[in-house]
Design an enzyme around this catalytic site. Structure first.
Site, short mmCIF file in Angstrom:
data_model
loop_
_atom_site.label_atom_id
_atom_site.label_comp_id
_atom_site.label_asym_id
_atom_site.label_seq_id
_atom_site.Cartn_x
_atom_site.Cartn_y
_atom_site.Cartn_z
N MET A 88 0.82 -1.22 0.00
CA MET A 88 0.00 0.00 0.00
C MET A 88 0.84 1.26 0.00
SD MET A 88 -3.02 -1.04 -0.36
CE MET A 88 -3.78 0.57 -0.18
N TYR A 120 3.37 5.68 4.95
CA TYR A 120 2.48 5.72 3.80
C TYR A 120 1.28 6.64 4.04
CZ TYR A 120 5.04 1.36 2.80
OH TYR A 120 6.01 0.40 2.60
N HIS A 181 10.76 -0.37 10.49
CA HIS A 181 10.79 -0.10 9.04
C HIS A 181 12.21 -0.05 8.47
CE1 HIS A 181 8.28 1.97 5.68
NE2 HIS A 181 9.14 1.12 5.19
N SER A 221 12.49 -4.66 8.85
CA SER A 221 12.59 -4.40 7.42
C SER A 221 13.92 -3.71 7.15
CB SER A 221 11.42 -3.50 6.97
OG SER A 221 11.50 -3.22 5.59
N ASN A 222 14.60 -4.15 6.10
CA ASN A 222 15.89 -3.58 5.70
C ASN A 222 16.98 -3.82 6.74
OD1 ASN A 222 14.84 -2.25 3.23
ND2 ASN A 222 13.71 -1.00 4.70
N GLN A 243 11.71 -7.81 5.86
CA GLN A 243 11.28 -7.35 4.55
C GLN A 243 12.42 -6.55 3.91
OE1 GLN A 243 8.02 -4.17 2.95
NE2 GLN A 243 7.18 -5.81 4.24
N GLY A 275 10.26 -3.89 -9.67
CA GLY A 275 10.88 -2.59 -9.87
C GLY A 275 10.16 -1.50 -9.12
N GLU A 327 -3.98 -10.64 -11.36
CA GLU A 327 -2.79 -11.19 -12.03
C GLU A 327 -1.70 -11.51 -11.02
OE1 GLU A 327 -1.27 -8.71 -15.09
OE2 GLU A 327 -2.94 -9.06 -16.46
N ASN A 328 -1.50 -10.59 -10.07
CA ASN A 328 -0.43 -10.77 -9.09
C ASN A 328 -0.70 -11.92 -8.12
OD1 ASN A 328 0.91 -8.62 -10.25
ND2 ASN A 328 0.19 -7.12 -8.73
#
Length: 364
Positions: A88, A120, A181, A221-222, A243, A275, A327-328
């Site tokens: 999101m 976000y 994060h 994350s990271n 993540q 990407g 599709e995903n």
């Protein structure tokens, strides 16, 4: 342009406006849905008859139901996390009421994993979409919501306040997964100046919230091996998820970080699978990927998602178009063969790159 591009509130007027750039609004494009495909002048743009009534799915969601259900990855704290979700972040459809609609559409078509974050700035809309889906019959226990606490909220007291505020913004009783994060810590006006101490205080605050039932699972994350090990040294709740940016072109460090996580039972989630907004078209239009997709009756974007899934990595591609969402999610009815995987695993080192400048263990 191709009328298949439009849905979920996205329109040609908004996305194809070249006043925003040579390729329109770059945040509209994901996977095989590029400016060239969607904004060509040969076919008139058709707008989706999107319902604006609260709690009502976009017109085409009923035709896009995804079955069977998405497989789960086991978590160290018990239970599992759906291996495919929706991100999101960072596009027009992740803001305002479009974010609510995207979440509602995704859950009603069979998706179950929502990935969000404080930065976000859409907690309220994401939470509303989840509540509307629950009202429409999706069990809350089936929904897996991830959100992330960013470094300005690090520190024991600040993180404790963040949990209460986030639950209020979301309008939910609990959050399934909270991630730190990123690891870099601001030093201006912070109660905890030392980066390691600051991350550990935050982790302890989140452990306390977990003990109260406000959070079900914890992760990062990271983060790299050193930064994760600093949290593991505290004992208590395990680090369950990391993540990171993850696709066939990531540097060796990211691949090594994923291998470390897998050895320790930590689930790896990929962002940037297809990407960034500005480079998605470059990734999915490569001849080899296109040929691979055609061989399986799939798109190049689906090939990239399947590559990650076959490496036991969860994916969270972002889109607000219901057709793209479906599709995903349709990546579990085919498999890449050994030759496909070998090709995607053997990108030369001088061709590796990051879309986002997050390097595990770079921060002190």
């Amino acid at each position: 342009g191709d009328p298949e591009c439009w849905g979920g509130g996205l329109t040609g007027d908004f996305c194809c406006d070249t006043k925003k750039g040579q390729t329109g609004d770059i945040q509209c494009w994901d996977g095989d849905y590029t400016f060239e495909r969607c904004c060509g002048a040969s076919v008139p743009v058709q707008r989706s008859p999107l319902s604006t009534r609260p709690g009502v799915a976009s017109y085409d969601v009923a035709q896009l139901l995804v079955a069977p259900s998405v497989p789960g990855l086991p978590l160290l704290g018990g239970g599992s996390m759906p291996i495919a979700g929706i991100g999101m972040c960072c596009r027009p459809g992740a803001n305002g009421d479009a974010a609510r609609q995207a979440v509602l559409d995704y859950l009603l078509m069979g998706g179950r994993h929502i990935d969000d974050a404080t930065v976000y700035k859409n907690h309220a809309q994401v939470g509303e979409g989840i509540r509307q889906a629950i009202t429409a019959g999706v069990p809350r226990s089936d929904i897996f919501l991830t959100t992330k606490i960013n470094p300005p909220h690090f520190g024991f007291e600040t993180a404790t306040d963040w949990v209460a505020r986030s639950l209020q913004e979301l309008g939910l009783e609990y959050i399934d997964l909270v991630l730190l994060h990123w690891a870099a810590v601001p030093t201006d006006g912070r109660a905890c100046k030392d980066p390691k101490q600051c991350r550990q205080e935050t982790w302890l605050a989140l452990q306390s919230a977990k003990a109260k039932g406000q959070i079900r699972h914890l992760g990062v994350s990271n983060f790299g091996e050193r930064q994760i090990s600093e949290l593991l040294a505290l004992g208590g709740a395990p680090v369950e998820v990391n993540q990171i940016e993850y696709h066939p072109w990531v540097p060796e460090l990211h691949l090594q970080t994923a291998e470390f996580c897998h050895r320790h039972g930590i689930v790896v989630t990929a962002y940037g699978s297809m990407g960034s907004a500005g480079s998605a078209a470059q990734m999915v239009t490569q001849d080899e990927l296109q040929e691979m997709g055609r061989a399986h009756g799939k798109t190049a974007g689906q090939v990239l998602l399947r590559w990650a899934v076959q490496r036991n990595v969860s994916v969270i591609p972002g889109t607000s178009n219901p057709k793209h969402m479906a599709e995903n999610l349709r990546i579990f009815d085919f498999s890449l063969n050994a030759q496909d995987m070998e090709m995607l695993d053997s990108i030369p080192s001088d061709q590796r790159f990051l879309h986002f400048d997050h390097w595990p263990d770079k921060a002190a």
